[in-house]
Design an enzyme around this catalytic site. Structure first.
Site: not given
Length: 353
Positions: A95, A181, A234
């Site tokens: 920025y 996760e 997962d």
């Protein structure tokens, strides 16, 4: 800091030398994402080989001159920050001149290239990254500015500190650490008071692919307490990949492997073999996409899978079934199955790899 300043001065001196000899200055960078530059070591994970192939960022070539200029610009910003002992986030740097940099990913990539080129860890360059990870459980510490953080008594999670190097006075009575996760699973375990129910533990999530701070923090906790670390992901190629990033590191950050990896991390779940063992209904599982198949095939070829025969078996089960499952699939058995049955049984009877 004098080491950082000297390293930057050497780069600038080389630029001046080239100009004095009427040659076009170049910056030489290691090819960070080339697997040929990576070696696997059990004790460290993926690390960059000492003599790796390089590429040149030339100042006289239209395709690389803009990057050459941006690298010098960011080097000068780092130099000023180190001199004045101030810090900036990668976002602050972007920025400071959005038109010049064009995108945040350009800044991120250049900072990693600079860190690799100078052989200096990114945090020593006084560049911080915004943290997305959370931590909860039996842990307290003091931040660099003296702020005392206590994760033990809050029912909500605490953000992973943005300056992991600066934290001190770490105290914990945790028996183990659990890397989760996804944020949704992490919040669910928090609501179920999992950190206190079974035995005191530390729970951490990188909310998907972990950022650098979360990985540094996991490593710092491992160095401080040397407790068992388990991962809950997962049962899909993406989850396995994320676990491998924590355990063995990533190709693009292999030059910092010593500070980032924890090779002792165990795979607690969700294992592909669990889906069969628990009689999870086929209709709640998700079919593989082409992308899943490609990702799994690429993971199976990686050097660290060869030394993990049990992992290899699990990946073969996944490949044969062409089905994947999110951790939430356990709610098909009962709403609190994860915290009431699955995790306690796994931790009690050693159901990890």
């Amino acid at each position: 800091s004098s080491e950082v300043l000297e390293a930057i001065e050497n780069v600038v001196q080389d630029v001046f030398k080239s100009l004095a000899q009427k040659k076009a200055p170049v910056l030489t960078l290691a090819k960070r994402s080339d697997w040929r530059n990576i070696e696997f070591k059990d004790s460290v994970g993926l690390q960059m080989v000492p003599r790796c192939t390089t590429r040149q960022i030339r100042s006289d070539c239209p395709s690389s001159a803009p990057k050459f200029a941006l690298m010098l610009k960011i080097l000068s910003m780092i130099y000023k920050m180190v001199q004045s002992n101030t810090y900036a986030t990668k976002r602050d740097i972007y920025y400071s001149d959005t038109l010049l940099f064009g995108s945040q990913s350009v800044v991120d990539n250049i900072i990693n290239d600079i860190s690799c080129m100078l052989k200096i860890p990114r945090r020593s360059l006084h560049v911080l990254s915004t943290t997305k990870g959370f931590v909860a459980g039996n842990l307290s510490y003091t931040e660099e500015d003296g702020t005392k953080v206590n994760c033990t008594c809050s029912a909500t999670a605490v953000s992973v500190p943005s300056n992991v190097e600066g934290i001190k006075n770490l105290i914990s009575h945790a028996k183990f650490m659990l890397i989760v996760e996804k944020d949704a699973t992490f919040q669910r375990l928090l609501d179920d008071d999992f950190c206190n129910k079974l035995s005191p533990c530390i729970m951490i999530t990188g909310r998907g692919v972990p950022d650098l701070n979360t990985r540094l923090f996991v490593r710092k906790l491992w160095d401080s307490f040397q407790i068992s670390i388990f991962s809950l992901m997962d049962a899909d190629p993406h989850g396995v990949e994320i676990m491998c990033v924590y355990k063995y590191g990533s190709v693009s950050m292999s030059f910092e492997a010593h500070h980032l990896t924890v090779p002792s991390i165990k795979w607690l779940g969700l294992l592909p073999s669990d889906l069969e063992r628990l009689n999870i209904r086929k209709d709640v599982l998700i079919p593989f996409t082409k992308r899943d198949q490609n990702k799994l095939a690429s993971i199976q070829k990686r050097p660290y899978i060869a030394c993990q025969p049990m992992w290899k078996k699990e990946l073969e089960i996944m490949a044969a079934s062409k089905l994947k499952a999110e951790i939430q699939v356990l709610t098909s058995l009962s709403s609190d199955y994860l915290s009431r049955v699955y995790l306690p049984n796994k931790l009690r009877f050693g159901g990890w790899l």
